[in-house]
Design a protein around this motif. Structure first.
Motif, mmCIF file in Angstrom:
data_model
loop_
_atom_site.group_PDB
_atom_site.id
_atom_site.type_symbol
_atom_site.label_atom_id
_atom_site.label_comp_id
_atom_site.label_asym_id
_atom_site.label_seq_id
_atom_site.Cartn_x
_atom_site.Cartn_y
_atom_site.Cartn_z
ATOM 1 N N TYR A 1 7.859 54.318 -21.320
ATOM 2 C CA TYR A 1 8.341 55.639 -20.895
ATOM 3 C C TYR A 1 9.244 56.188 -21.996
ATOM 4 N N LEU A 2 8.873 57.352 -22.539
ATOM 5 C CA LEU A 2 9.698 58.013 -23.552
ATOM 6 C C LEU A 2 10.035 59.422 -23.074
ATOM 7 N N TRP A 3 11.240 59.586 -22.573
ATOM 8 C CA TRP A 3 11.756 60.906 -22.239
ATOM 9 C C TRP A 3 10.787 61.716 -21.376
ATOM 10 N N GLY A 4 10.321 61.099 -20.284
ATOM 11 C CA GLY A 4 9.512 61.824 -19.312
ATOM 12 C C GLY A 4 8.017 61.711 -19.503
ATOM 13 N N GLU A 5 7.568 60.920 -20.482
ATOM 14 C CA GLU A 5 6.141 60.735 -20.708
ATOM 15 C C GLU A 5 5.838 59.254 -20.888
ATOM 16 N N VAL A 6 4.571 58.904 -20.649
ATOM 17 C CA VAL A 6 4.105 57.533 -20.900
ATOM 18 C C VAL A 6 2.992 57.621 -21.946
ATOM 19 N N PRO A 7 3.332 57.507 -23.230
ATOM 20 C CA PRO A 7 2.320 57.688 -24.273
ATOM 21 C C PRO A 7 1.452 56.464 -24.521
ATOM 22 N N VAL A 8 1.906 55.274 -24.106
ATOM 23 C CA VAL A 8 1.147 54.060 -24.385
ATOM 24 C C VAL A 8 1.504 53.003 -23.345
ATOM 25 N N PHE B 1 13.846 58.487 -12.315
ATOM 26 C CA PHE B 1 14.845 58.112 -11.322
ATOM 27 C C PHE B 1 15.899 57.179 -11.902
ATOM 28 N N ILE B 2 15.533 56.349 -12.876
ATOM 29 C CA ILE B 2 16.522 55.470 -13.514
ATOM 30 C C ILE B 2 17.442 56.259 -14.427
ATOM 31 N N GLY B 3 16.969 57.397 -14.923
ATOM 32 C CA GLY B 3 17.848 58.242 -15.727
ATOM 33 C C GLY B 3 17.270 58.695 -17.043
ATOM 34 N N GLY B 4 16.010 58.344 -17.322
ATOM 35 C CA GLY B 4 15.368 58.818 -18.529
ATOM 36 C C GLY B 4 15.715 57.998 -19.759
ATOM 37 N N GLY B 5 15.287 58.492 -20.905
ATOM 38 C CA GLY B 5 15.522 57.781 -22.155
ATOM 39 C C GLY B 5 14.278 57.055 -22.617
ATOM 40 N N VAL B 6 14.467 55.832 -23.107
ATOM 41 C CA VAL B 6 13.385 54.996 -23.621
ATOM 42 C C VAL B 6 13.354 53.726 -22.780
ATOM 43 N N LEU B 7 12.287 53.540 -22.006
ATOM 44 C CA LEU B 7 12.259 52.476 -21.005
ATOM 45 C C LEU B 7 10.903 51.771 -20.983
ATOM 46 N N GLY B 8 10.912 50.540 -20.524
ATOM 47 C CA GLY B 8 9.689 49.831 -20.219
ATOM 48 C C GLY B 8 9.567 49.702 -18.708
ATOM 49 N N MET C 1 9.727 56.701 -30.641
ATOM 50 C CA MET C 1 11.041 56.506 -30.036
ATOM 51 C C MET C 1 12.100 57.312 -30.781
ATOM 52 N N ILE C 2 12.057 57.258 -32.099
ATOM 53 C CA ILE C 2 13.051 57.951 -32.918
ATOM 54 C C ILE C 2 12.892 59.459 -32.807
ATOM 55 N N GLU C 3 11.684 59.952 -33.037
ATOM 56 C CA GLU C 3 11.483 61.401 -33.085
ATOM 57 C C GLU C 3 11.727 62.066 -31.742
ATOM 58 N N ARG C 4 11.249 61.437 -30.663
ATOM 59 C CA ARG C 4 11.458 62.031 -29.339
ATOM 60 C C ARG C 4 12.929 61.972 -28.935
ATOM 61 N N SER C 5 13.617 60.902 -29.316
ATOM 62 C CA SER C 5 15.037 60.775 -28.964
ATOM 63 C C SER C 5 15.863 61.816 -29.716
ATOM 64 N N ILE C 6 15.554 62.012 -30.985
ATOM 65 C CA ILE C 6 16.272 63.042 -31.754
ATOM 66 C C ILE C 6 16.073 64.406 -31.105
#
Length: 283
Positions: free
Chosen positions: A184-191, A229-236, A273-278
């Protein structure tokens, strides 16, 4: 170009991939080993030179401490301490997701041996006993009957850590030889990957094989909601399928491991992870 800081206590392949991606993308990079640094709590700002900061400590307690210092000092942090706190505690994760309508394994939390045994009887054997903190499948055990549960409770209650005396007990879900790790990267699941194993524990740290996964829209929606629901960000987001095809969220990981995913999918996850977080943290 942005300023990137990566905070580590042990530099694993994931951290090296993240560092290499930051350099490849042309960002200004600083790697900080927290085992050789001090955070001063005073009125001085921690410094604009930190930029977007990725907390990559293996130790959950160190990760939460570093993320708290950075976040509450005004540094954009991946992940922020509230997300790490929620994801790092299985009791919080499961309660939060369940109350918001996400299907999780039927779970009981007991605070005594007697009530743990009663909860297991109500769930029906086999049951899975987990610590509320921890990763890589450590101290996750399966009790097939009251005798094996009694042995597990004996072991747990001899451990000095008081959280081991909080008994998180789940109905055992028979998986089809795999589970799912959705990134999960900022509201999307790219992989995503399947973690395939003949063992009932499907952690790659315990030998499970990573296989690329193409998830249907319903599973992606569940993973996205769980991350939101956990709060977003970068998650597994870890999901399990039962034999009837129902999907459950079992855990959420706040500091993701991804080397096997990069290897089998060729998806440039550290760069994303880097580009989406920035992009998100500059808003």
């Amino acid at each position: 170009m942005a300023r990137i800081s990566v905070f580590v206590d042990v530099q694993r392949e994931e951290e090296r991939l993240l560092i290499d991606a930051a350099r490849r993308l042309g960002h200004e990079l600083e790697v900080i080993n927290v085992m050789h640094s001090v955070n001063w709590i005073d009125s001085r700002p921690p410094g604009e030179e930190l930029g977007v900061s990725f907390v990559r400590c293996i130790s959950q307690s160190r990760a939460l401490a570093v993320a708290s210092y950075l976040h509450y000092s005004g540094v954009p942090t991946v992940n922020n301490p509230e997300v790490l706190w929620k994801a790092g505690d299985k009791l919080i994760t499961l309660t939060l997701l369940s109350k918001r309508g996400i299907r999780v394994p039927e779970t009981a939390v007991a605070y005594s041996r007697t009530d743990a045994i009663r909860a297991a009887e109500r769930l029906g054997y086999p049951v899975v006993i987990k610590p509320i903190h921890g990763s890589w499948g450590r101290y996750v055990m399966k009790a097939h009957d009251p005798d094996s549960l009694d042995d597990i409770l004996d072991l747990k209650e001899t451990v000095a850590n008081p959280t081991f005396k909080i008994h998180l007990i789940q109905r055992y879900i028979e998986k089809p030889g795999r589970d799912i790790r959705a990134f999960y990267l900022w509201g999307e699941v790219p992989v995503a990957i399947y973690r395939v194993s003949e063992s009932w524990k499907t952690n790659t740290a315990r030998g499970a094989r990573a296989v690329p996964a193409k998830l249907d829209n319903e599973v992606v929606e569940v993973a996205v909601k769980a991350g939101d629901f956990i709060g977003g960000g970068v998650l597994g987001i870890d999901l399990m399928e039962d034999r009837e095809g129902e999907v459950y969220v079992s855990e959420v990981n706040g500091i993701i491991e991804f080397r096997n995913t990069v290897r089998v999918t060729n998806y440039d996850l550290p760069a994303e992870m880097i580009e989406r977080s920035i992009k998100e943290l500059r808003r």
